[in-house]
Write an enzyme that holds these catalytic residues in place. Structure first.
Site, mmCIF file in Angstrom:
data_model
loop_
_atom_site.group_PDB
_atom_site.id
_atom_site.type_symbol
_atom_site.label_atom_id
_atom_site.label_comp_id
_atom_site.label_asym_id
_atom_site.label_seq_id
_atom_site.Cartn_x
_atom_site.Cartn_y
_atom_site.Cartn_z
ATOM 1 N N ARG A 53 0.776 -1.064 -0.246
ATOM 2 C CA ARG A 53 -0.047 0.124 0.248
ATOM 3 C C ARG A 53 0.865 1.125 -0.017
ATOM 4 O O ARG A 53 0.658 2.292 -0.604
ATOM 5 C CB ARG A 53 -0.883 -0.046 1.329
ATOM 6 C CG ARG A 53 -1.965 1.434 1.224
ATOM 7 C CD ARG A 53 -2.812 1.193 2.332
ATOM 8 N NE ARG A 53 -2.565 0.528 3.446
ATOM 9 C CZ ARG A 53 -1.788 1.078 4.521
ATOM 10 N NH1 ARG A 53 -1.562 2.596 4.382
ATOM 11 N NH2 ARG A 53 -1.498 0.690 5.722
ATOM 12 N N TYR A 106 -14.789 18.940 -16.445
ATOM 13 C CA TYR A 106 -15.231 17.784 -16.459
ATOM 14 C C TYR A 106 -16.476 17.315 -15.555
ATOM 15 O O TYR A 106 -16.151 17.834 -14.109
ATOM 16 C CB TYR A 106 -14.221 16.667 -16.229
ATOM 17 C CG TYR A 106 -14.595 15.320 -16.114
ATOM 18 C CD1 TYR A 106 -15.627 14.600 -16.796
ATOM 19 C CD2 TYR A 106 -14.264 14.573 -15.061
ATOM 20 C CE1 TYR A 106 -16.153 13.272 -16.417
ATOM 21 C CE2 TYR A 106 -14.594 13.214 -14.518
ATOM 22 C CZ TYR A 106 -15.412 12.500 -15.294
ATOM 23 O OH TYR A 106 -15.742 11.394 -15.117
ATOM 24 N N ASP A 179 -5.208 20.124 -15.416
ATOM 25 C CA ASP A 179 -5.765 18.789 -15.774
ATOM 26 C C ASP A 179 -5.238 18.611 -17.154
ATOM 27 O O ASP A 179 -5.908 19.387 -18.188
ATOM 28 C CB ASP A 179 -7.178 18.878 -15.583
ATOM 29 C CG ASP A 179 -7.832 17.482 -16.255
ATOM 30 O OD1 ASP A 179 -7.026 16.654 -16.662
ATOM 31 O OD2 ASP A 179 -8.680 16.972 -15.616
ATOM 32 N N LYS A 204 -6.850 7.484 -19.782
ATOM 33 C CA LYS A 204 -7.104 8.024 -20.981
ATOM 34 C C LYS A 204 -5.905 7.744 -21.891
ATOM 35 O O LYS A 204 -5.437 6.830 -22.127
ATOM 36 C CB LYS A 204 -7.509 9.463 -21.054
ATOM 37 C CG LYS A 204 -8.684 9.743 -20.039
ATOM 38 C CD LYS A 204 -9.942 8.927 -20.237
ATOM 39 C CE LYS A 204 -10.998 9.312 -19.368
ATOM 40 N NZ LYS A 204 -11.000 9.319 -17.854
#
Length: 386
Positions: A53, A106, A179, A204
């Site tokens: 983790r 977005y 972004d 993406k």
């Protein structure tokens, strides 16, 4: 090598984080699935690894690659793009802080900021980022801690002047977050333009094959990196080793893929311009796009995303979206295959009824790397259904 003896973009994409593995000489970094690691002795870790983790060799390799591609010092990867955004907001803001953001961000970003962090006491003000005076006023009036920039914007394809906006943010004591998902680091380098933080949905273009969900934060600021990395560790929002492996593999070919995406998107945009059924083609590579000059200055090329508005309104948009064969009707973007999206009811349904609502006559095309003649033929037969 460049004149400064710095490796070029695609050289970094292929080699950053990918030194041959020491034990066997494996050229591709191994996929380390182990959840835990045996130390030399108590308090003496092997290479700094104790529990996956917190640290994992495969994820570390991806993070090194991501930093190299954005020209940053620190890369931190997450389980999703929204997870990366959440880490920025939780790591850098406190109750009472404020975010100024684009009025066409977005839908998931708006939902995260307004509904989740809003409930925790974080304020937000949407503003047209192409209006620098409006941004200046919003920063001054709100005392914002963050200016959130998305360019090109999703799905309206607006272009924000990163360098000018960074200057305004810093002038008012705010951090500038960009972004960079739509452009990818191959086409745009926000850190080089002064941004404090870059965020990606690596799902993406960086992953590029529609087979892995992920997110990333890249920065040159060690204090910011430490705060955002702490959220990754403490909140358990890190990318898994297998997701890191897939993302890293995809990113190695980002440069060659983006060139083809851009070639095809330019051809699709030109084809759409000639259609009588179309009212607007939203693509920054077109000379009459309002942000064309800014995009030409801060982007290498104009990207693989094209939005289009139809004269026949919602009914026409739905008909085209449901009639394509190569363009697959689906959410997401940036994969090798072409996708068709109806944002009003799909990716941006969460902002319906707000000032961020997407026009019902708009389609968003993620133009893939197929043969462009086949893509245009598919659009031709879909438009013939109108």
């Amino acid at each position: 090598m460049t004149a400064q003896n710095t490796p070029g973009f695609s050289t970094r994409a292929v080699h950053a984080g990918s030194a041959p593995e020491e034990l066997t000489g494996a050229v591709i970094p191994p996929l380390y699935l182990s959840t835990t690691y045996h130390p030399h002795k108590i308090g003496e870790l092997r290479g700094g690894y104790d529990y996956s983790r917190g640290t994992n060799p495969t994820r570390d390799a991806l993070q090194e690659q991501l930093a190299a591609l954005e020209g940053g010092r620190f890369g931190i990867s997450y389980a999703s793009g929204l997870g990366a955004e959440d880490a920025i907001l939780r790591g850098l803001l406190s109750a009472g802080d404020h975010v100024v953001m684009g009025n066409d961000v977005y839908g998931g970003t708006f939902r995260l900021i307004s509904r989740i962090h809003g409930a925790a006491g974080i304020g937000h003000t949407p503003v047209d980022l192409t209006d620098l005076d409006a941004v200046r006023s919003a920063l001054a009036e709100t005392g914002a801690r963050l200016l959130w920039v998305e360019t090109p914007s999703n799905p309206m394809m607006k272009i924000a002047d990163i360098e000018a906006l960074v200057g305004l943010a810093h002038e008012h004591g705010a951090l500038a977050v960009v972004d960079n998902t739509f452009a990818s680091p191959y086409l745009q380098q926000p850190l080089a333009l002064g941004a404090d933080v870059v965020v990606h949905s690596t799902t993406k273009y960086l992953g590029g094959h529609s087979d892995v969900v992920g997110g990333a934060v890249i920065t040159n600021d060690e204090e910011i990196a430490d705060k955002v990395r702490f959220i990754q560790f403490a909140a358990g929002n890190q990318s898994s080793p297998f997701d890191a492996y897939l993302t890293m593999r995809g990113a190695k070919t980002l440069g060659v893929r983006m060139d083809r995406h851009c070639d095809n998107a330019e051809a699709v945009a030109q084809w759409l311009l000639g259609r009588p059924e179309v009212s607007h083609v939203l693509y920054p590579g077109l000379p009459d796009h309002p942000g064309h000059e800014v995009a030409a200055r801060q982007m290498k090329r104009f990207g693989g995303m094209v939005s289009v508005r139809l004269k026949g309104g919602e009914a026409a948009a739905r008909t085209v979206a449901e009639s394509t064969r190569l363009f697959t009707l689906a959410e997401s973007l940036g994969g090798i295959e072409s996708l068709m999206n109806y944002p009003s009811e799909m990716t941006h349904a969460s902002v319906k009824g707000t000032e961020l609502a997407v026009p019902v006559d708009l389609l968003r095309l993620s133009v893939g790397i197929e043969d462009v003649e086949d893509l245009l033929a598919d659009l031709e037969q879909a438009f013939a259904q109108l």
